[in-house]
Each structure stands twice: as structure tokens, then as C-alpha cells.
Design a protein around this motif. Structure first.
Motif, PDB file in Angstrom:
ATOM      1  N   TYR A  53     -11.522  31.764 -10.781  1.00  0.00           N
ATOM      2  CA  TYR A  53     -10.291  31.666 -11.348  1.00  0.00           C
ATOM      3  C   TYR A  53     -10.000  30.662 -12.321  1.00  0.00           C
ATOM      4  CZ  TYR A  53      -9.507  28.235  -7.605  1.00  0.00           C
ATOM      5  OH  TYR A  53      -9.646  27.004  -6.713  1.00  0.00           O
ATOM      6  N   GLY A  54      -9.073  30.879 -13.235  1.00  0.00           N
ATOM      7  CA  GLY A  54      -8.822  29.869 -14.170  1.00  0.00           C
ATOM      8  C   GLY A  54     -10.015  29.821 -15.159  1.00  0.00           C
ATOM      9  N   LEU A  55     -10.722  30.970 -15.132  1.00  0.00           N
ATOM     10  CA  LEU A  55     -11.798  30.670 -16.274  1.00  0.00           C
ATOM     11  C   LEU A  55     -11.346  30.842 -17.713  1.00  0.00           C
ATOM     12  CD1 LEU A  55     -14.341  33.237 -14.146  1.00  0.00           C
ATOM     13  CD2 LEU A  55     -14.118  30.545 -14.135  1.00  0.00           C
ATOM     14  N   GLU A  56     -12.163  29.958 -18.551  1.00  0.00           N
ATOM     15  CA  GLU A  56     -11.743  29.814 -19.985  1.00  0.00           C
ATOM     16  C   GLU A  56     -12.927  29.812 -20.790  1.00  0.00           C
ATOM     17  OE1 GLU A  56      -8.800  26.969 -21.015  1.00  0.00           O
ATOM     18  OE2 GLU A  56      -7.622  27.301 -19.271  1.00  0.00           O
ATOM     19  N   VAL A  57     -12.989  30.503 -21.978  1.00  0.00           N
ATOM     20  CA  VAL A  57     -14.101  30.039 -22.787  1.00  0.00           C
ATOM     21  C   VAL A  57     -13.972  28.524 -23.580  1.00  0.00           C
ATOM     22  CG1 VAL A  57     -15.427  30.933 -25.126  1.00  0.00           C
ATOM     23  CG2 VAL A  57     -14.296  32.507 -23.428  1.00  0.00           C
ATOM     24  N   ILE A  58     -15.083  27.833 -23.405  1.00  0.00           N
ATOM     25  CA  ILE A  58     -14.819  26.521 -24.216  1.00  0.00           C
ATOM     26  C   ILE A  58     -15.630  26.743 -25.423  1.00  0.00           C
ATOM     27  CG2 ILE A  58     -15.908  24.216 -24.062  1.00  0.00           C
ATOM     28  CD1 ILE A  58     -15.974  24.438 -21.002  1.00  0.00           C
ATOM     29  N   LYS A  59     -16.809  27.549 -25.509  1.00  0.00           N
ATOM     30  CA  LYS A  59     -17.759  27.804 -26.712  1.00  0.00           C
ATOM     31  C   LYS A  59     -18.422  29.105 -26.596  1.00  0.00           C
ATOM     32  CE  LYS A  59     -21.343  25.952 -29.381  1.00  0.00           C
ATOM     33  NZ  LYS A  59     -22.278  24.810 -29.712  1.00  0.00           N
ATOM     34  N   LEU A  60     -18.332  29.854 -27.558  1.00  0.00           N
ATOM     35  CA  LEU A  60     -19.143  31.073 -28.044  1.00  0.00           C
ATOM     36  C   LEU A  60     -19.828  31.076 -29.058  1.00  0.00           C
ATOM     37  CD1 LEU A  60     -19.964  34.037 -26.875  1.00  0.00           C
ATOM     38  CD2 LEU A  60     -17.854  34.710 -27.756  1.00  0.00           C
ATOM     39  N   ASP A  61     -21.209  31.223 -29.040  1.00  0.00           N
ATOM     40  CA  ASP A  61     -21.939  31.380 -30.311  1.00  0.00           C
ATOM     41  C   ASP A  61     -23.010  32.363 -30.028  1.00  0.00           C
ATOM     42  OD1 ASP A  61     -23.572  31.216 -32.449  1.00  0.00           O
ATOM     43  OD2 ASP A  61     -23.688  29.093 -32.345  1.00  0.00           O
ATOM     44  N   THR A  62     -22.794  33.675 -30.553  1.00  0.00           N
ATOM     45  CA  THR A  62     -23.638  34.833 -30.312  1.00  0.00           C
ATOM     46  C   THR A  62     -24.733  34.709 -31.086  1.00  0.00           C
ATOM     47  OG1 THR A  62     -22.249  36.155 -31.622  1.00  0.00           O
ATOM     48  CG2 THR A  62     -21.937  36.434 -29.020  1.00  0.00           C
ATOM     49  N   THR A  63     -24.593  33.819 -32.314  1.00  0.00           N
ATOM     50  CA  THR A  63     -25.713  33.891 -33.250  1.00  0.00           C
ATOM     51  C   THR A  63     -26.917  32.863 -32.318  1.00  0.00           C
ATOM     52  OG1 THR A  63     -24.550  33.822 -35.158  1.00  0.00           O
ATOM     53  CG2 THR A  63     -26.547  32.882 -35.456  1.00  0.00           C
ATOM     54  N   GLU A  64     -26.453  31.811 -31.753  1.00  0.00           N
ATOM     55  CA  GLU A  64     -27.551  31.093 -31.029  1.00  0.00           C
ATOM     56  C   GLU A  64     -27.653  31.617 -29.566  1.00  0.00           C
ATOM     57  OE1 GLU A  64     -29.356  28.654 -32.109  1.00  0.00           O
ATOM     58  OE2 GLU A  64     -28.633  28.986 -34.154  1.00  0.00           O
ATOM     59  N   GLY A  65     -26.854  32.532 -29.073  1.00  0.00           N
ATOM     60  CA  GLY A  65     -26.948  32.938 -27.628  1.00  0.00           C
ATOM     61  C   GLY A  65     -26.089  32.056 -26.675  1.00  0.00           C
ATOM     62  N   LEU A  66     -25.354  31.131 -27.043  1.00  0.00           N
ATOM     63  CA  LEU A  66     -24.564  30.277 -26.055  1.00  0.00           C
ATOM     64  C   LEU A  66     -23.067  30.762 -25.756  1.00  0.00           C
ATOM     65  CD1 LEU A  66     -25.628  27.002 -28.387  1.00  0.00           C
ATOM     66  CD2 LEU A  66     -26.842  28.055 -26.541  1.00  0.00           C
ATOM     67  N   LEU A  67     -23.108  30.115 -24.374  1.00  0.00           N
ATOM     68  CA  LEU A  67     -21.551  30.622 -23.870  1.00  0.00           C
ATOM     69  C   LEU A  67     -21.265  29.325 -22.978  1.00  0.00           C
ATOM     70  CD1 LEU A  67     -18.948  32.057 -23.442  1.00  0.00           C
ATOM     71  CD2 LEU A  67     -20.294  33.223 -21.655  1.00  0.00           C
ATOM     72  N   ALA A  68     -19.911  28.677 -22.932  1.00  0.00           N
ATOM     73  CA  ALA A  68     -19.654  27.706 -22.226  1.00  0.00           C
ATOM     74  C   ALA A  68     -18.258  28.208 -21.569  1.00  0.00           C
ATOM     75  CB  ALA A  68     -19.736  26.196 -22.793  1.00  0.00           C
ATOM     76  N   ILE A  69     -18.285  28.091 -20.325  1.00  0.00           N
ATOM     77  CA  ILE A  69     -16.931  28.380 -19.478  1.00  0.00           C
ATOM     78  C   ILE A  69     -16.432  27.348 -18.762  1.00  0.00           C
ATOM     79  CG2 ILE A  69     -16.000  29.916 -18.070  1.00  0.00           C
ATOM     80  CD1 ILE A  69     -18.376  31.969 -18.570  1.00  0.00           C
ATOM     81  N   LYS A  70     -15.070  27.301 -18.634  1.00  0.00           N
ATOM     82  CA  LYS A  70     -14.744  26.159 -17.706  1.00  0.00           C
ATOM     83  C   LYS A  70     -13.741  26.687 -16.829  1.00  0.00           C
ATOM     84  CE  LYS A  70     -10.531  24.438 -20.111  1.00  0.00           C
ATOM     85  NZ  LYS A  70      -9.995  23.194 -20.609  1.00  0.00           N
ATOM     86  N   GLY A  71     -13.474  26.408 -15.571  1.00  0.00           N
ATOM     87  CA  GLY A  71     -12.606  27.130 -14.376  1.00  0.00           C
ATOM     88  C   GLY A  71     -13.245  26.780 -12.914  1.00  0.00           C
ATOM     89  N   LYS A  72     -12.744  27.445 -12.136  1.00  0.00           N
ATOM     90  CA  LYS A  72     -13.291  27.608 -10.671  1.00  0.00           C
ATOM     91  C   LYS A  72     -14.260  28.723 -10.666  1.00  0.00           C
ATOM     92  CE  LYS A  72     -13.609  26.474  -6.334  1.00  0.00           C
ATOM     93  NZ  LYS A  72     -14.077  25.319  -5.608  1.00  0.00           N
ATOM     94  N   VAL A  73     -15.609  28.535 -10.435  1.00  0.00           N
ATOM     95  CA  VAL A  73     -16.531  29.546 -10.513  1.00  0.00           C
ATOM     96  C   VAL A  73     -17.101  29.930  -8.819  1.00  0.00           C
ATOM     97  CG1 VAL A  73     -18.920  30.239 -10.834  1.00  0.00           C
ATOM     98  CG2 VAL A  73     -17.900  28.669 -12.594  1.00  0.00           C
ATOM     99  N   ASN A  74     -16.728  31.077  -8.637  1.00  0.00           N
ATOM    100  CA  ASN A  74     -17.127  31.685  -7.422  1.00  0.00           C
ATOM    101  C   ASN A  74     -18.319  32.303  -6.976  1.00  0.00           C
ATOM    102  OD1 ASN A  74     -14.748  30.478  -6.249  1.00  0.00           O
ATOM    103  ND2 ASN A  74     -13.541  32.297  -6.662  1.00  0.00           N
ATOM    104  N   SER A  75     -18.731  33.078  -8.170  1.00  0.00           N
ATOM    105  CA  SER A  75     -19.754  33.781  -7.955  1.00  0.00           C
ATOM    106  C   SER A  75     -20.562  34.223  -9.486  1.00  0.00           C
ATOM    107  CB  SER A  75     -19.740  35.181  -7.204  1.00  0.00           C
ATOM    108  OG  SER A  75     -19.056  36.145  -8.115  1.00  0.00           O
ATOM    109  N   LEU A  76     -21.680  34.404  -9.460  1.00  0.00           N
ATOM    110  CA  LEU A  76     -22.500  35.021 -10.674  1.00  0.00           C
ATOM    111  C   LEU A  76     -23.606  36.022 -10.232  1.00  0.00           C
ATOM    112  CD1 LEU A  76     -22.362  31.576 -11.041  1.00  0.00           C
ATOM    113  CD2 LEU A  76     -23.511  32.135 -13.305  1.00  0.00           C
ATOM    114  N   THR A  77     -23.488  37.026 -10.799  1.00  0.00           N
ATOM    115  CA  THR A  77     -24.150  38.198 -10.248  1.00  0.00           C
ATOM    116  C   THR A  77     -24.792  38.906 -11.465  1.00  0.00           C
ATOM    117  OG1 THR A  77     -22.641  38.586  -8.499  1.00  0.00           O
ATOM    118  CG2 THR A  77     -24.043  40.171  -9.025  1.00  0.00           C
ATOM    119  N   TYR A  78     -26.121  39.100 -11.444  1.00  0.00           N
ATOM    120  CA  TYR A  78     -26.858  39.953 -12.329  1.00  0.00           C
ATOM    121  C   TYR A  78     -26.717  41.316 -11.893  1.00  0.00           C
ATOM    122  CZ  TYR A  78     -28.737  36.417 -15.510  1.00  0.00           C
ATOM    123  OH  TYR A  78     -28.834  35.494 -16.249  1.00  0.00           O
ATOM    124  N   MET A  79     -26.450  42.395 -12.571  1.00  0.00           N
ATOM    125  CA  MET A  79     -26.296  43.737 -12.393  1.00  0.00           C
ATOM    126  C   MET A  79     -27.779  44.235 -12.433  1.00  0.00           C
ATOM    127  SD  MET A  79     -23.216  43.559 -11.792  1.00  0.00           S
ATOM    128  CE  MET A  79     -22.916  45.413 -11.216  1.00  0.00           C
TER     129      MET A  79
END
Length: 95
Positions: A53-79
Motif C-alpha cells: 500500500y502507498g506504492l509509488e514509482v521513484i524511478k523507471l528506466d526501461t532502457t536500462e531495465g531499472l525500477l525503484a518503488i517506495k511504499g509498504k511492501v507486503n508481497s512479491l510474486t512471480y507468475m
């Protein structure tokens, strides 16, 4: 003159979580959708869902394949790509 060419042939991806408040990822191909509770993205290792909850993009660079997110993380799941009707990405998108 010799030229050095590097070709990455294997999938890669790193995930770093700091205090469940910040997530830094590499290997991002595409950010499919996001809102303050859920991020859905395509990575070099498969489709990844981050929930919290409260998740926000800090940085997104698809050229370099980078993503930074801030907020409260509850789970990460690969489909895993199962064709199960209840868990497919397509089924979830059109519910």
C-alpha cells in the motif's frame, strides 16, 4: 583494431528490498500496470506482481531495465505461467 562486444544470453534480475519501504529491481522489460496497491510488470525472469500500500514509482528506466518503488511492501510474486484459468494474468486483468 579488435572490438569487444558483450552479449547477455541469460535472463537476469535483481530485487533489493530495504525495510519493506523501498524496492529496487533490475531486468524490467515493461511496467504493465500499477496503482498504490499493486504493480504488475514483465521482467526477464517472468511476470512479477508486487503488492502493498502507498506504492509509488521513484524511478523507471526501461532502457536500462531499472525500477525503484517506495511504499509498504507486503508481497512479491512471480507468475509461473500456469494456464490455470483462475490464476492467469489475462483472467485477472478482465475480472
Amino acid at each position: 583494431m579488435d572490438k569487444l562486444i558483450e552479449v547477455q544470453t541469460e535472463a537476469y534480475g535483481d530485487i533489493k528490498i530495504s525495510d519493506r519501504k523501498k524496492v529496487s529491481l533490475t531486468g524490467i522489460k515493461k511496467l504493465i500496470s500499477f496503482n498504490p496497491e499493486e504493480f504488475l510488470m514483465e521482467t526477464t525472469l517472468g511476470v512479477l506482481v508486487i503488492k502493498g500500500y502507498g506504492l509509488e514509482v521513484i524511478k523507471l528506466d526501461t532502457t536500462e531495465g531499472l525500477l525503484a518503488i517506495k511504499g509498504k511492501v507486503n508481497s512479491l510474486t512471480y507468475m509461473d505461467g500456469n494456464k490455470n484459468k483462475d490464476t492467469s494474468i489475462i483472467a485477472k486483468l478482465f475480472k
